[in-house]
Design a protein around this motif. Sequence first.
Motif, PDB file in Angstrom:
ATOM      1  N   ILE A 256       0.863  -1.184   0.000  1.00  0.00           N
ATOM      2  CA  ILE A 256       0.000   0.000   0.000  1.00  0.00           C
ATOM      3  C   ILE A 256       0.896   1.229   0.000  1.00  0.00           C
ATOM      4  CG2 ILE A 256      -1.876   1.216   1.143  1.00  0.00           C
ATOM      5  CD1 ILE A 256      -2.619  -1.602   0.325  1.00  0.00           C
ATOM      6  N   VAL A 257       0.687   2.117  -0.950  1.00  0.00           N
ATOM      7  CA  VAL A 257       1.408   3.386  -0.994  1.00  0.00           C
ATOM      8  C   VAL A 257       0.533   4.448  -0.353  1.00  0.00           C
ATOM      9  CG1 VAL A 257       2.458   5.152  -2.466  1.00  0.00           C
ATOM     10  CG2 VAL A 257       2.637   2.727  -3.093  1.00  0.00           C
ATOM     11  N   PHE A 258       1.080   5.112   0.672  1.00  0.00           N
ATOM     12  CA  PHE A 258       0.371   6.202   1.352  1.00  0.00           C
ATOM     13  C   PHE A 258       0.935   7.533   0.860  1.00  0.00           C
ATOM     14  CE2 PHE A 258      -1.844   4.972   5.524  1.00  0.00           C
ATOM     15  CZ  PHE A 258      -2.155   3.700   5.083  1.00  0.00           C
ATOM     16  N   GLY A 259       0.122   8.308   0.158  1.00  0.00           N
ATOM     17  CA  GLY A 259       0.500   9.654  -0.231  1.00  0.00           C
ATOM     18  C   GLY A 259      -0.106  10.680   0.699  1.00  0.00           C
ATOM     19  N   LEU A 260       0.067  11.944   0.350  1.00  0.00           N
ATOM     20  CA  LEU A 260      -0.431  13.038   1.183  1.00  0.00           C
ATOM     21  C   LEU A 260      -1.868  13.402   0.824  1.00  0.00           C
ATOM     22  CD1 LEU A 260      -0.394  15.487   3.077  1.00  0.00           C
ATOM     23  CD2 LEU A 260       1.033  16.677   1.392  1.00  0.00           C
ATOM     24  N   ALA A 261      -2.058  13.965  -0.364  1.00  0.00           N
ATOM     25  CA  ALA A 261      -3.362  14.476  -0.774  1.00  0.00           C
ATOM     26  C   ALA A 261      -3.371  14.625  -2.286  1.00  0.00           C
ATOM     27  CB  ALA A 261      -3.629  15.830  -0.106  1.00  0.00           C
ATOM     28  N   PRO A 262      -4.528  14.834  -2.897  1.00  0.00           N
ATOM     29  CA  PRO A 262      -4.568  15.025  -4.351  1.00  0.00           C
ATOM     30  C   PRO A 262      -3.811  16.279  -4.780  1.00  0.00           C
ATOM     31  CG  PRO A 262      -6.771  14.596  -3.471  1.00  0.00           C
ATOM     32  CD  PRO A 262      -5.875  14.847  -2.294  1.00  0.00           C
TER      33      PRO A 262
ATOM     34  N   LEU B 259      -4.411   7.800   0.057  1.00  0.00           N
ATOM     35  CA  LEU B 259      -4.020   9.125   0.519  1.00  0.00           C
ATOM     36  C   LEU B 259      -4.420   9.348   1.971  1.00  0.00           C
ATOM     37  CD1 LEU B 259      -5.327  11.099  -2.593  1.00  0.00           C
ATOM     38  CD2 LEU B 259      -2.913  10.690  -2.041  1.00  0.00           C
ATOM     39  N   ALA B 260      -3.605  10.125   2.672  1.00  0.00           N
ATOM     40  CA  ALA B 260      -3.953  10.506   4.042  1.00  0.00           C
ATOM     41  C   ALA B 260      -5.134  11.458   4.065  1.00  0.00           C
ATOM     42  CB  ALA B 260      -2.744  11.149   4.722  1.00  0.00           C
ATOM     43  N   VAL B 261      -5.203  12.346   3.069  1.00  0.00           N
ATOM     44  CA  VAL B 261      -6.282  13.329   2.946  1.00  0.00           C
ATOM     45  C   VAL B 261      -6.833  13.249   1.533  1.00  0.00           C
ATOM     46  CG1 VAL B 261      -6.852  15.793   3.014  1.00  0.00           C
ATOM     47  CG2 VAL B 261      -5.254  14.834   4.679  1.00  0.00           C
ATOM     48  N   ARG B 262      -8.157  13.259   1.383  1.00  0.00           N
ATOM     49  CA  ARG B 262      -8.772  12.947   0.087  1.00  0.00           C
ATOM     50  C   ARG B 262      -9.112  14.160  -0.769  1.00  0.00           C
ATOM     51  NH1 ARG B 262      -8.969   7.372  -0.150  1.00  0.00           N
ATOM     52  NH2 ARG B 262      -8.267   6.620   1.875  1.00  0.00           N
ATOM     53  N   CYS B 263      -8.962  15.349  -0.226  1.00  0.00           N
ATOM     54  CA  CYS B 263      -9.218  16.573  -0.990  1.00  0.00           C
ATOM     55  C   CYS B 263      -7.963  17.424  -1.014  1.00  0.00           C
ATOM     56  CB  CYS B 263     -10.350  17.393  -0.364  1.00  0.00           C
ATOM     57  SG  CYS B 263     -11.932  16.532  -0.312  1.00  0.00           S
ATOM     58  N   VAL B 264      -7.744  18.139  -2.112  1.00  0.00           N
ATOM     59  CA  VAL B 264      -6.566  18.983  -2.207  1.00  0.00           C
ATOM     60  C   VAL B 264      -6.652  20.102  -1.163  1.00  0.00           C
ATOM     61  CG1 VAL B 264      -7.664  20.311  -4.081  1.00  0.00           C
ATOM     62  CG2 VAL B 264      -5.187  20.461  -3.718  1.00  0.00           C
TER      63      VAL B 264
ATOM     64  N   ALA C 272      -6.865  18.495  12.236  1.00  0.00           N
ATOM     65  CA  ALA C 272      -8.267  18.074  12.346  1.00  0.00           C
ATOM     66  C   ALA C 272      -8.758  17.456  11.052  1.00  0.00           C
ATOM     67  CB  ALA C 272      -9.142  19.272  12.720  1.00  0.00           C
ATOM     68  N   GLU C 273      -8.333  18.005   9.916  1.00  0.00           N
ATOM     69  CA  GLU C 273      -8.745  17.444   8.621  1.00  0.00           C
ATOM     70  C   GLU C 273      -8.136  16.065   8.404  1.00  0.00           C
ATOM     71  OE1 GLU C 273      -9.346  21.792   6.440  1.00  0.00           O
ATOM     72  OE2 GLU C 273      -7.406  20.774   6.358  1.00  0.00           O
ATOM     73  N   ILE C 274      -6.897  15.887   8.823  1.00  0.00           N
ATOM     74  CA  ILE C 274      -6.263  14.569   8.710  1.00  0.00           C
ATOM     75  C   ILE C 274      -7.018  13.548   9.565  1.00  0.00           C
ATOM     76  CG2 ILE C 274      -4.177  13.235   9.194  1.00  0.00           C
ATOM     77  CD1 ILE C 274      -2.574  15.809   8.591  1.00  0.00           C
ATOM     78  N   ARG C 275      -7.367  13.950  10.791  1.00  0.00           N
ATOM     79  CA  ARG C 275      -8.116  13.035  11.676  1.00  0.00           C
ATOM     80  C   ARG C 275      -9.498  12.733  11.101  1.00  0.00           C
ATOM     81  NH1 ARG C 275      -5.845  16.455  15.644  1.00  0.00           N
ATOM     82  NH2 ARG C 275      -7.807  17.594  15.834  1.00  0.00           N
ATOM     83  N   ARG C 276     -10.150  13.727  10.553  1.00  0.00           N
ATOM     84  CA  ARG C 276     -11.503  13.534  10.029  1.00  0.00           C
ATOM     85  C   ARG C 276     -11.500  12.595   8.826  1.00  0.00           C
ATOM     86  NH1 ARG C 276     -12.809  18.825   9.184  1.00  0.00           N
ATOM     87  NH2 ARG C 276     -13.079  19.058  11.414  1.00  0.00           N
TER      88      ARG C 276
ATOM     89  N   ILE D 169       3.768  13.230   6.396  1.00  0.00           N
ATOM     90  CA  ILE D 169       2.336  13.070   6.692  1.00  0.00           C
ATOM     91  C   ILE D 169       1.869  11.671   6.322  1.00  0.00           C
ATOM     92  CG2 ILE D 169       0.008  13.838   6.058  1.00  0.00           C
ATOM     93  CD1 ILE D 169       1.057  16.683   5.975  1.00  0.00           C
ATOM     94  N   GLY D 170       2.315  11.153   5.193  1.00  0.00           N
ATOM     95  CA  GLY D 170       1.987   9.771   4.844  1.00  0.00           C
ATOM     96  C   GLY D 170       2.536   8.786   5.864  1.00  0.00           C
ATOM     97  N   PHE D 171       3.739   9.056   6.357  1.00  0.00           N
ATOM     98  CA  PHE D 171       4.375   8.213   7.376  1.00  0.00           C
ATOM     99  C   PHE D 171       3.556   8.227   8.670  1.00  0.00           C
ATOM    100  CE2 PHE D 171       7.843   7.787  10.655  1.00  0.00           C
ATOM    101  CZ  PHE D 171       8.224   6.495  10.352  1.00  0.00           C
ATOM    102  N   ALA D 172       3.170   9.413   9.127  1.00  0.00           N
ATOM    103  CA  ALA D 172       2.368   9.527  10.348  1.00  0.00           C
ATOM    104  C   ALA D 172       1.004   8.875  10.170  1.00  0.00           C
ATOM    105  CB  ALA D 172       2.214  10.995  10.734  1.00  0.00           C
TER     106      ALA D 172
END
Length: 229
Positions: free
Chosen positions: A58-64, A116-121, A130-134, A158-161
């Motif tokens: 699984i590759v974890f990126g940051l956001a779009p 992705l850690a976050v799904r919106c740019v 808070a957005e990362i947690r949500r 951020i992907g690592f965390a």
Amino acid sequence: MKRTALEVVQSQIEACKACPRLVRFREKVAREKRLAYATEKYAGRAVAGFGDPNARIIVFGLAPGAHGANRTGRVFTGDRSGDFLFAALHRAKLASQPTSAAMSDGLRLDGVYITLAVRCVPPDNRPSPAEIRRCAHWLDDELAHLARARVVLALGSIGFAAAIAYLGRRGATLPKKKPAFAHGTEIVLGGATIVASYHVSQQNTATGTLTPTMFDAVVARTKKLADYT
């Protein structure tokens, strides 16, 4: 044709509007567009993961990307970060082609799923805590359907965390001291291994902070840990 459980989750992710700041920004980018894409219709929505449902990696990126995935609707598609990532996956025989231009380009991943850690740019590529947690529950919902996954390639801090937090929610015992991010770091949590890499952002690749040789080495190590030959 009946959708799989993973496809249902992917559709739910794409419909998400949980973070008002991110929704406003992704839609603003989609309206105002980059001149090079002025005639294109931007997706302007949350972005689900993409890849092989039987993936072990699984590759974890940051956001779009603002004019990449936020435009095309597919993770790491349509920008230079994606060009760098998919070229490496293709060299490692994990992707059917070295480029990713559009959802209709025929790209297939073999043994890899990208999320992705976050799904919106986010503005300035900086989501709030808070957005990362949500957004975190979407990782749980999505990856629950990738039963063979055993190795995470985490792109950037951020992907690592996000990968560490995900494994913690899944029941792994987390170390008392927060692991520090560094390129090439490996940690084992709850039977899964996280391999860290600098993010494939244009900022890193254009400056030589992350070179193709460096990234190929990390991908090769990840592939070995996942028992792909």
